[in-house]
Design a protein around this motif. Structure first.
Motif, PDB file in Angstrom:
ATOM      1  N   GLY A  47       1.189  -1.903 -10.544  1.00 46.26           N
ATOM      2  CA  GLY A  47       0.331  -0.934  -9.869  1.00 46.26           C
ATOM      3  C   GLY A  47      -0.353  -0.013 -10.869  1.00 46.26           C
ATOM      4  N   LEU A  48      -1.607  -0.336 -11.183  1.00 45.87           N
ATOM      5  CA  LEU A  48      -2.313   0.469 -12.178  1.00 45.87           C
ATOM      6  C   LEU A  48      -2.831   1.755 -11.552  1.00 45.87           C
ATOM      7  CD1 LEU A  48      -4.458  -2.208 -14.027  1.00 45.87           C
ATOM      8  CD2 LEU A  48      -2.131  -1.477 -14.461  1.00 45.87           C
ATOM      9  N   ASP A  49      -3.190   1.684 -10.274  1.00 52.79           N
ATOM     10  CA  ASP A  49      -3.903   2.804  -9.659  1.00 52.79           C
ATOM     11  C   ASP A  49      -3.039   3.641  -8.731  1.00 52.79           C
ATOM     12  OD1 ASP A  49      -6.179   1.709 -10.854  1.00 52.79           O
ATOM     13  OD2 ASP A  49      -6.524   0.404  -9.136  1.00 52.79           O
ATOM     14  N   ASN A  50      -1.894   3.104  -8.348  1.00 52.79           N
ATOM     15  CA  ASN A  50      -1.089   3.770  -7.329  1.00 52.79           C
ATOM     16  C   ASN A  50       0.382   3.827  -7.701  1.00 52.79           C
ATOM     17  OD1 ASN A  50      -2.981   4.000  -4.815  1.00 52.79           O
ATOM     18  ND2 ASN A  50      -3.378   1.986  -5.686  1.00 52.79           N
TER      19      ASN A  50
ATOM     20  N   LEU B  14       3.953   3.358  -6.035  1.00 53.97           N
ATOM     21  CA  LEU B  14       4.341   2.587  -4.864  1.00 53.97           C
ATOM     22  C   LEU B  14       5.818   2.721  -4.554  1.00 53.97           C
ATOM     23  CD1 LEU B  14       2.013   0.131  -6.214  1.00 53.97           C
ATOM     24  CD2 LEU B  14       2.238   0.072  -3.752  1.00 53.97           C
TER      25      LEU B  14
ATOM     26  N   VAL C 193       5.555   0.407   3.096  1.00 54.10           N
ATOM     27  CA  VAL C 193       5.196   0.707   1.704  1.00 54.10           C
ATOM     28  C   VAL C 193       4.361   1.983   1.694  1.00 54.10           C
ATOM     29  CG1 VAL C 193       3.759  -0.047  -0.236  1.00 54.10           C
ATOM     30  CG2 VAL C 193       5.191  -1.693   0.944  1.00 54.10           C
TER      31      VAL C 193
ATOM     32  N   ARG D 228       1.774   3.968  -0.551  1.00 54.55           N
ATOM     33  CA  ARG D 228       0.927   3.917  -1.749  1.00 54.55           C
ATOM     34  C   ARG D 228       0.364   5.308  -1.938  1.00 54.55           C
ATOM     35  NH1 ARG D 228      -3.810   1.032  -1.699  1.00 54.55           N
ATOM     36  NH2 ARG D 228      -3.635  -0.008  -3.695  1.00 54.55           N
TER      37      ARG D 228
ATOM     38  N   GLU E 237       2.249  -1.366   6.335  1.00 54.55           N
ATOM     39  CA  GLU E 237       3.185  -2.437   6.664  1.00 54.55           C
ATOM     40  C   GLU E 237       3.600  -3.120   5.354  1.00 54.55           C
ATOM     41  OE1 GLU E 237       2.715  -6.809   8.922  1.00 54.55           O
ATOM     42  OE2 GLU E 237       0.981  -5.529   8.602  1.00 54.55           O
ATOM     43  N   TYR E 238       4.891  -3.392   5.231  1.00 50.46           N
ATOM     44  CA  TYR E 238       5.366  -4.143   4.058  1.00 50.46           C
ATOM     45  C   TYR E 238       5.220  -5.636   4.360  1.00 50.46           C
ATOM     46  CZ  TYR E 238       8.585  -6.215   0.684  1.00 50.46           C
ATOM     47  OH  TYR E 238       9.134  -6.991  -0.305  1.00 50.46           O
ATOM     48  N   ILE E 239       4.601  -6.365   3.444  1.00 51.19           N
ATOM     49  CA  ILE E 239       4.464  -7.811   3.617  1.00 51.19           C
ATOM     50  C   ILE E 239       5.581  -8.463   2.805  1.00 51.19           C
ATOM     51  CG2 ILE E 239       2.903  -9.785   3.471  1.00 51.19           C
ATOM     52  CD1 ILE E 239       1.766  -7.470   5.166  1.00 51.19           C
TER      53      ILE E 239
ATOM     54  N   THR F 108       4.385 -12.004  -4.709  1.00 47.19           N
ATOM     55  CA  THR F 108       2.955 -12.091  -5.018  1.00 47.19           C
ATOM     56  C   THR F 108       2.672 -13.524  -5.479  1.00 47.19           C
ATOM     57  OG1 THR F 108       3.181 -11.509  -7.344  1.00 47.19           O
ATOM     58  CG2 THR F 108       2.860  -9.680  -5.783  1.00 47.19           C
TER      59      THR F 108
ATOM     60  N   LEU G  50      -2.089 -10.783  -8.038  1.00 48.40           N
ATOM     61  CA  LEU G  50      -1.144  -9.695  -7.755  1.00 48.40           C
ATOM     62  C   LEU G  50      -1.447  -9.024  -6.419  1.00 48.40           C
ATOM     63  CD1 LEU G  50      -1.387  -8.228 -11.321  1.00 48.40           C
ATOM     64  CD2 LEU G  50       0.741  -9.070 -10.330  1.00 48.40           C
ATOM     65  N   ASN G  51      -2.633  -9.291  -5.873  1.00 49.34           N
ATOM     66  CA  ASN G  51      -3.019  -8.681  -4.602  1.00 49.34           C
ATOM     67  C   ASN G  51      -2.917  -9.665  -3.441  1.00 49.34           C
ATOM     68  OD1 ASN G  51      -3.457  -6.148  -5.635  1.00 49.34           O
ATOM     69  ND2 ASN G  51      -5.645  -6.458  -5.994  1.00 49.34           N
TER      70      ASN G  51
ATOM     71  N   ILE H 116      -3.367  -7.872   0.071  1.00 53.02           N
ATOM     72  CA  ILE H 116      -2.975  -6.457   0.093  1.00 53.02           C
ATOM     73  C   ILE H 116      -3.941  -5.686  -0.812  1.00 53.02           C
ATOM     74  CG2 ILE H 116      -0.538  -6.952   0.573  1.00 53.02           C
ATOM     75  CD1 ILE H 116      -0.062  -6.331  -2.475  1.00 53.02           C
ATOM     76  N   ASP H 117      -3.746  -4.386  -0.946  1.00 47.71           N
ATOM     77  CA  ASP H 117      -4.544  -3.565  -1.863  1.00 47.71           C
ATOM     78  C   ASP H 117      -6.031  -3.570  -1.486  1.00 47.71           C
ATOM     79  OD1 ASP H 117      -5.564  -2.139  -3.964  1.00 47.71           O
ATOM     80  OD2 ASP H 117      -4.669  -3.357  -5.550  1.00 47.71           O
TER      81      ASP H 117
HETATM   82  N1  LIG Z   1       1.941  -3.813   1.763  1.00 45.44           N
HETATM   83  C1  LIG Z   1       2.644  -4.364   0.760  1.00 45.44           C
HETATM   84  N2  LIG Z   1       3.594  -5.274   1.017  1.00 45.44           N
HETATM   85  C2  LIG Z   1       4.302  -5.833   0.020  1.00 45.44           C
HETATM   86  N3  LIG Z   1       4.171  -5.527  -1.285  1.00 45.44           N
HETATM   87  C3  LIG Z   1       3.244  -4.608  -1.623  1.00 45.44           C
HETATM   88  C4  LIG Z   1       2.427  -3.990  -0.623  1.00 45.44           C
HETATM   89  N4  LIG Z   1       1.608  -3.123  -1.247  1.00 45.44           N
HETATM   90  C5  LIG Z   1       1.883  -3.216  -2.561  1.00 45.44           C
HETATM   91  N5  LIG Z   1       2.865  -4.097  -2.810  1.00 45.44           N
HETATM   92  C6  LIG Z   1       3.430  -4.472  -4.137  1.00 45.44           C
HETATM   93  O1  LIG Z   1       3.048  -3.502  -5.103  1.00 45.44           O
HETATM   94  C7  LIG Z   1       2.168  -4.074  -6.109  1.00 45.44           C
HETATM   95  C8  LIG Z   1       1.046  -3.114  -6.429  1.00 45.44           C
HETATM   96  O2  LIG Z   1       0.442  -2.679  -5.230  1.00 45.44           O
HETATM   97  P1  LIG Z   1      -1.123  -2.537  -5.028  1.00 45.44           P
HETATM   98  O3  LIG Z   1      -1.318  -2.099  -3.618  1.00 45.44           O
HETATM   99  O4  LIG Z   1      -1.769  -3.807  -5.425  1.00 45.44           O
HETATM  100  O5  LIG Z   1      -1.467  -1.340  -6.014  1.00 45.44           O
HETATM  101  P2  LIG Z   1      -2.504  -1.186  -7.233  1.00 45.44           P
HETATM  102  O6  LIG Z   1      -3.768  -0.694  -6.611  1.00 45.44           O
HETATM  103  O7  LIG Z   1      -1.877  -0.165  -8.062  1.00 45.44           O
HETATM  104  O8  LIG Z   1      -2.696  -2.536  -7.858  1.00 45.44           O
HETATM  105  C9  LIG Z   1       1.671  -5.375  -5.505  1.00 45.44           C
HETATM  106  O9  LIG Z   1       1.360  -6.323  -6.502  1.00 45.44           O
HETATM  107  C10 LIG Z   1       2.857  -5.784  -4.653  1.00 45.44           C
HETATM  108  O10 LIG Z   1       3.854  -6.389  -5.453  1.00 45.44           O
END
Ligand SMILES: Nc1ncnc2c1ncn2[C@@H]1O[C@H](COP(=O)(O)OP(=O)(O)O)[C@@H](O)[C@H]1O
Ligand SMILES: [Mg+2]
Length: 319
Positions: free
Chosen positions: A37-40, A42, A54, A56, A94-96, A100, A205-206, A217-218
């Motif tokens: 997570g570069l921007d958030n 978590l 989750v 963020r 929602e957590y998925i 990844t 990763l998304n 996601i993201d």
């Molecule tokens: N809703 C979600 N469900 C499951 N895993 C998540 C979820 N949101 C984030 N993650 C996990 O956190 C990591 C980083 O989250 P992400 O939303 O992509 O943030 P960033 O913008 O920092 O890249 C993802 O690669 C995933 O492993």
């Protein structure tokens, strides 16, 4: 980076859970210790009813994504559910479950089914089309669309990479001229492709895959643009994670015609454009970048440079 001012993560999480009417958390874990997570920031919480959510929390203040998510979901795009959010950059999603696609490729579990589902997930958003020659951002509560000729965009992007090519890859001059002519020759076909909703930050990763589905996601950067631009970005990311590119099973799941030669032209323009961009210097100068993220970006940079050397060979299919 500016700090979002939503507050201490645990307090914010409690506040968002209370606001959403969900039951209290029984356990909370930080996710993302390896620098994904570069921007958030978590965090994942398990709730008393067994559900997982989750939180963020953006490192910069960001308007609530509520209306944008409603817009996407109202158009049949299966983003994770958004339970609560504030205007300081925190949101409860929602957590998925699953892993990844990046992890799944790395540990060898990304089978044809996972890729077919990934193709279907991309097809779902690319099915939300817009009139020709529009492009722009899907903002918090509006769409900022401009009239844009996709052919002109490709040619402009290629031209903008010219100085980098002259300095770092002068041997590609001829091959890139060939790509320019190919784009000009196929202008009509390029212009007939309808713009659509794009995720805007597709990478492995998304994408989360599990035994039932693949989910994107993201959703920080959705936009309207050319589906081929997004497919070529994902093709490139598949390569960055060690594959040749998107496997045939992805295209089975996508299940709509994808002209491979145009996809390649988009990928070449995108690859050279990314190499020529300021991203790499910016990341070099970012002291807060986690080590794992830095080494991943270094590896990607090298792989892109390697791929660019092979462009004269791959363009033999562009006629
Ligand atoms: N809703 C979600 N469900 C499951 N895993 C998540 C979820 N949101 C984030 N993650 C996990 O956190 C990591 C980083 O989250 P992400 O939303 O992509 O943030 P960033 O913008 O920092 O890249 C993802 O690669 C995933 O492993
Ligand atoms: Mg991400």
């Amino acid at each position: 980076m500016d700090d979002g001012d939503s507050g201490a993560p645990l307090e914010v999480m409690d506040r968002l859970i209370a606001a959403s009417g969900l039951p209290a958390p029984v356990s909370v874990h930080t996710i993302d210790s390896d620098g994904n997570g570069l921007d958030n920031r978590l965090m994942r919480a398990e709730l008393t009813d067994g559900r997982m959510v989750v939180m963020r929390q953006s490192r910069v203040a960001t308007t609530s994504p509520r209306r944008r998510v409603d817009f996407l979901r109202a158009n049949g795009i299966n983003t994770p559910k958004l339970f609560a959010s504030d205007d300081a950059g925190a949101a409860l999603w929602e957590y998925i479950s699953g892993q990844t696609l990046a992890d799944s490729v790395a540990n060898g579990t990304a089978d044809r089914t996972a890729w077919r589902r990934t193709g279907a997930a991309l097809a779902e958003l690319h099915a939300v089309t817009f009139p020709a020659s529009l492009e722009g951002t899907i903002d918090a509560d509006s769409l900022s669309l401009r009239t844009t000729d996709p052919v002109e965009s490709l040619l402009d992007n290629l031209a903008a990479s010219g100085p980098w090519v002259e300095k770092h890859r002068p041997r590609l001059r001829g091959a890139l001229e060939h790509v320019r002519c190919f784009i000009a020759d196929r202008a009509t076909q390029i212009r007939t492709a309808r713009p659509s909703v794009l995720h805007g930050d597709v990478n492995l990763l998304n994408i989360v895959v599990n035994e039932d589905e693949a989910r994107l996601i993201d959703w920080d950067f959705p936009r309207v643009g050319q589906p081929l631009a997004e497919l070529s970005a994902l093709d490139e990311h598949a390569y960055l994670h060690g594959l040749d590119g998107l496997p045939s099973s992805f295209f089975e799941g996508y299940d709509r015609p994808v002209p491979r030669d145009l996809l390649l032209a988009y990928r070449i323009v995108g690859c050279i454009g990314w190499l020529a961009s300021g991203d790499w210097e910016e990341w070099d100068r970012a002291p807060e970048l986690p080590d794992a993220a830095r080494s991943r970006l270094d590896k990607w940079h090298q792989r892109l440079l390697d791929w660019s050397i092979g462009i004269p060979e791959v363009i033999t299919t562009l006629r």
